[in-house]
Enzyme design. Sequence first.
Site, short mmCIF file in Angstrom:
data_model
loop_
_atom_site.label_atom_id
_atom_site.label_comp_id
_atom_site.label_asym_id
_atom_site.label_seq_id
_atom_site.Cartn_x
_atom_site.Cartn_y
_atom_site.Cartn_z
N PHE A 121 0.12 -1.39 -0.35
CA PHE A 121 -0.31 -0.20 -0.33
C PHE A 121 1.32 1.18 0.41
CE2 PHE A 121 -4.65 1.05 0.79
CZ PHE A 121 -5.08 -0.16 0.45
N GLN A 234 -7.31 14.68 4.01
CA GLN A 234 -7.08 13.70 2.46
C GLN A 234 -8.11 13.65 1.77
OE1 GLN A 234 -6.80 9.64 3.77
NE2 GLN A 234 -4.48 10.17 3.77
N HIS A 236 -8.57 11.28 -1.51
CA HIS A 236 -7.77 9.90 -2.02
C HIS A 236 -7.40 10.48 -3.58
CE1 HIS A 236 -7.77 6.16 -2.48
NE2 HIS A 236 -7.38 5.43 -1.17
N LEU A 250 -14.86 5.11 -4.01
CA LEU A 250 -13.38 5.27 -3.62
C LEU A 250 -13.06 3.99 -4.33
CD1 LEU A 250 -11.33 5.96 -1.76
CD2 LEU A 250 -11.20 3.77 -0.20
N GLU A 253 -6.89 1.72 -3.28
CA GLU A 253 -5.65 2.01 -3.13
C GLU A 253 -4.16 0.25 -3.63
OE1 GLU A 253 -3.88 4.37 -0.81
OE2 GLU A 253 -1.32 3.59 -0.57
N ARG A 309 -0.90 9.52 -0.79
CA ARG A 309 -2.04 10.04 -1.23
C ARG A 309 -1.99 11.46 -1.41
NH1 ARG A 309 -5.73 6.58 2.46
NH2 ARG A 309 -6.02 4.59 1.78
N HIS A 380 -11.67 12.42 2.17
CA HIS A 380 -11.86 10.64 2.04
C HIS A 380 -11.59 10.81 3.19
CE1 HIS A 380 -11.08 6.37 1.81
NE2 HIS A 380 -10.25 6.15 2.40
N ARG A 415 -2.35 10.61 6.06
CA ARG A 415 -2.21 9.22 6.86
C ARG A 415 -2.31 8.27 5.34
NH1 ARG A 415 -6.65 4.61 6.34
NH2 ARG A 415 -7.95 6.46 5.49
C1 LIG Z 1 -14.63 2.97 1.20
C2 LIG Z 1 -13.40 3.69 1.86
C3 LIG Z 1 -12.85 2.75 2.39
C4 LIG Z 1 -11.86 3.04 3.39
N1 LIG Z 1 -10.81 1.52 2.70
C5 LIG Z 1 -9.79 1.57 4.25
C6 LIG Z 1 -8.57 0.30 4.52
O1 LIG Z 1 -9.14 -0.44 4.10
N2 LIG Z 1 -8.04 0.16 5.31
C7 LIG Z 1 -7.68 1.62 6.23
O2 LIG Z 1 -7.20 1.90 7.35
N3 LIG Z 1 -8.90 2.91 6.65
C8 LIG Z 1 -9.98 2.27 5.03
N4 LIG Z 1 -10.95 3.60 5.30
C9 LIG Z 1 -10.34 4.33 6.01
C10 LIG Z 1 -11.75 3.50 7.53
O3 LIG Z 1 -13.02 3.36 7.03
C11 LIG Z 1 -12.36 4.43 8.47
O4 LIG Z 1 -11.26 5.80 8.70
C12 LIG Z 1 -13.20 3.99 9.92
O5 LIG Z 1 -13.66 2.60 9.65
C13 LIG Z 1 -13.51 4.91 10.77
O6 LIG Z 1 -13.64 4.43 11.87
P1 LIG Z 1 -14.38 4.92 12.70
O7 LIG Z 1 -14.49 3.55 14.27
O8 LIG Z 1 -13.95 5.89 13.52
O9 LIG Z 1 -15.95 5.56 12.49
P2 LIG Z 1 -16.56 5.01 11.56
O10 LIG Z 1 -16.57 3.40 11.79
O11 LIG Z 1 -16.99 5.75 10.95
O12 LIG Z 1 -17.74 4.90 12.64
C14 LIG Z 1 -19.01 5.72 13.44
C15 LIG Z 1 -19.42 5.38 14.20
O13 LIG Z 1 -21.22 6.51 14.80
C16 LIG Z 1 -21.72 6.49 14.82
N5 LIG Z 1 -21.84 7.48 15.52
C17 LIG Z 1 -21.84 8.97 14.67
N6 LIG Z 1 -21.57 10.54 15.35
C18 LIG Z 1 -23.32 10.03 15.88
C19 LIG Z 1 -24.07 11.01 16.97
N7 LIG Z 1 -24.12 12.29 16.78
N8 LIG Z 1 -24.45 9.97 17.31
C20 LIG Z 1 -24.55 8.63 17.07
N9 LIG Z 1 -23.85 7.93 16.26
C21 LIG Z 1 -22.68 8.88 15.99
C22 LIG Z 1 -22.06 5.80 13.45
O14 LIG Z 1 -23.37 5.52 13.90
C23 LIG Z 1 -20.67 5.22 13.44
O15 LIG Z 1 -21.80 3.95 13.82
C24 LIG Z 1 -11.78 4.02 4.56
C25 LIG Z 1 -12.34 4.77 3.72
C26 LIG Z 1 -13.47 4.51 2.83
C27 LIG Z 1 -14.50 5.75 3.15
#
Ligand SMILES: Cc1cc2nc3c(=O)[nH]c(=O)nc-3n(C[C@H](O)[C@H](O)[C@H](O)COP(=O)(O)OP(=O)(O)OC[C@H]3O[C@@H](n4cnc5c(N)ncnc54)[C@H](O)[C@@H]3O)c2cc1C
Length: 604
Positions: A121, A234, A236, A250, A253, A309, A380, A415
């Site tokens: 990656f 970021q 992407h 998306l 990568e 990126r 992203h 990142r």
């Molecule tokens: C298409 C895509 C592909 C990706 N691929 C990769 C990858 O291969 N490798 C990598 O390392 N990263 C990747 N990323 C980045 C990564 O997926 C995210 O940064 C990461 O999953 C975020 O996780 P999190 O637990 O912080 O938040 P999330 O998984 O977004 O969870 C947020 C939670 O908070 C809740 N929430 C938000 N606001 C409120 C509120 N006001 N009240 C109650 N609940 C709330 C939501 O409902 C959700 O449950 C990718 C991102 C995208 C968009």
Amino acid sequence: MHEFVTHEFDVLVVGAGGAGLRAAIEASAAGVKVGVVTKSLLGKAHTVMAEGGIAAAMGNVDDRDNWRVHFADTMRGGQYLNNWRMAELHAKEAPARVRELEAWGAVFDRTKDGRILQRNFGGHRYPRLAHVGDRTGLEMIRTLQDHGVHQGIDFHMEHTILTLLKDGDRCVGAFGYDRERGRFKLFHAKAVVLATGGIGRAFKITSNSWEYTGDGQSLAFQAGASLLDMEFVQFHPTGMIWPPSVMGILVTEGVRGEGGVLRNRDGKRFMFDDIPAAYKNQTADSEEEGWRYTQGDKTARRPPDLLTRDHVARCIRREVKEGRGSPHGGAFLDIAWIKERIPNSAEHIKKKLPSMYHQFKQLADLDITKEPMEVGPTTHYMMGGIEVDGDTQMSTVPGLFAAGECAAGLHGANRLGGNSLSDLVVFGKRAGEFAARFSQEHGAGSINTDQVEQSARRSLEPFERGAAGENPYAIQHELQETMQDLVGIVRTGEEMERALDEIGKLRARMAKAGITGNREYNNGWHTAIDLHNLLTVSEIVARAGIERKESRGAHFRDDYPARDDQWGGVNIRIRPSADGGPKVEHVPRKEMPDELRRVIAENK
Ligand SMILES: Cc1cc2nc3c(=O)[nH]c(=O)nc-3n(C[C@H](O)[C@H](O)[C@H](O)COP(=O)(O)OP(=O)(O)OC[C@H]3O[C@@H](n4cnc5c(N)ncnc54)[C@H](O)[C@@H]3O)c2cc1C
């Protein structure tokens, strides 16, 4: 007085993505009572969309890899603005967190001798991303959920938190509503972990889901917490750009990790034209060498298509600006070309990148095993967020913790791919552990009913204005246009000042927004609430962007196009001033210990 139901917890986790679930599991394992609140259904958090993999220096594919190389890669990728303590903990602890996922049932792709397979990656020196095809997030969330539901955690799905509750300086819970019926709920807790993800919905072109409205950052800020590094958004390099209906989705990568290459309209591999000095030693100087790297030749160096990126996104923009872009204003990403090198390439691509194959087939009627994709930058990821202590993840507000994308520190100015999923489990675990400890050391604080009442009243105001008020969707749409045009991938001070003006006007319009209907599953109401958070974080992003007068990582200013060493020693913090508005501060970086300096020097 508005009616509400009250729930009592030791630790309340807001968010059920990777970070929230991992925090909840850890807090629950410490024997405290844990509640989780999530805006969407369990299993739908943004983490489910993660594709390419989770970065951890396990050395399964290349035994030269170890935490020291991962640490140095992460710091270089973040242009040394990272919180080095977090980068150290992350590099050291990620392998154990991945093995733990495996022990809890995650079925990763395998090497021939049965170990967890790791892929290349951008910005990672060695193949480092454990993955499940290009559906790694799905497997991760499934595993954490399966594990979590057996821990006695109390889940509240489709609930939105509106405000964090304070007792003096300390956070003592949260107040929100259920989306199904619109009923208010109070969550009284000794400690709260925010794990709410990013802010991508502030921009028009984004890979992010509807949940990414900056709620955690905005809630924390309003509760008095500081935000850090908010200028670093970021973009992407590879989002879909055609047809318009799918713009921003998306393209992992992982495509480039498997040998996909970027070309301009003339078929040229333009990434060879501009290789940053910091990466010269590690970058292939011929297409042949780059190909060998992607196929696991340990003597070869990484192709420039796999540079960080921020850099790749700007190179694509340069090609477009100079008239060499693809027909719809991007570049070509070609994995089909590997048919020249691999027999059965179509099957190979479908096996390695099943989601990408289906995504393009179904959404763009394009077979990626035969034709190049058209791609361009898409919003992203948010590197900045809630300022936390590197070890405990506690914010500057006692009792309030943050982990995952809504927290700042690990990634600095940019990142590396794969470092988010590992961030979620490393720091989700830590947040859960220390929040549980905090709850064991502190009694339940008192709830200020005035604060609750005020939040309930404010949230219902758009109903009072009804059809006479402006539609919140229109305001959100204009905000997205403004951020895309004026605070996007390349910015100037003058543009960001204009964005601030626009945001001010939009805020005034928001105060007059109106919605109709009742409180049950009312999307207009949800949008009005999201808009408040989006405006708060958008203003902070613009302010931080104006303050950093240089170009570094994801923050590129046309009026200050060079990196400035003075700024390399400073993080930008934004915290609420006495009147609640944003106050900007410069935070000098802490000296890195000699041992970590040596690690960086030995991996130059
Ligand atoms: C298409 C895509 C592909 C990706 N691929 C990769 C990858 O291969 N490798 C990598 O390392 N990263 C990747 N990323 C980045 C990564 O997926 C995210 O940064 C990461 O999953 C975020 O996780 P999190 O637990 O912080 O938040 P999330 O998984 O977004 O969870 C947020 C939670 O908070 C809740 N929430 C938000 N606001 C409120 C509120 N006001 N009240 C109650 N609940 C709330 C939501 O409902 C959700 O449950 C990718 C991102 C995208 C968009």
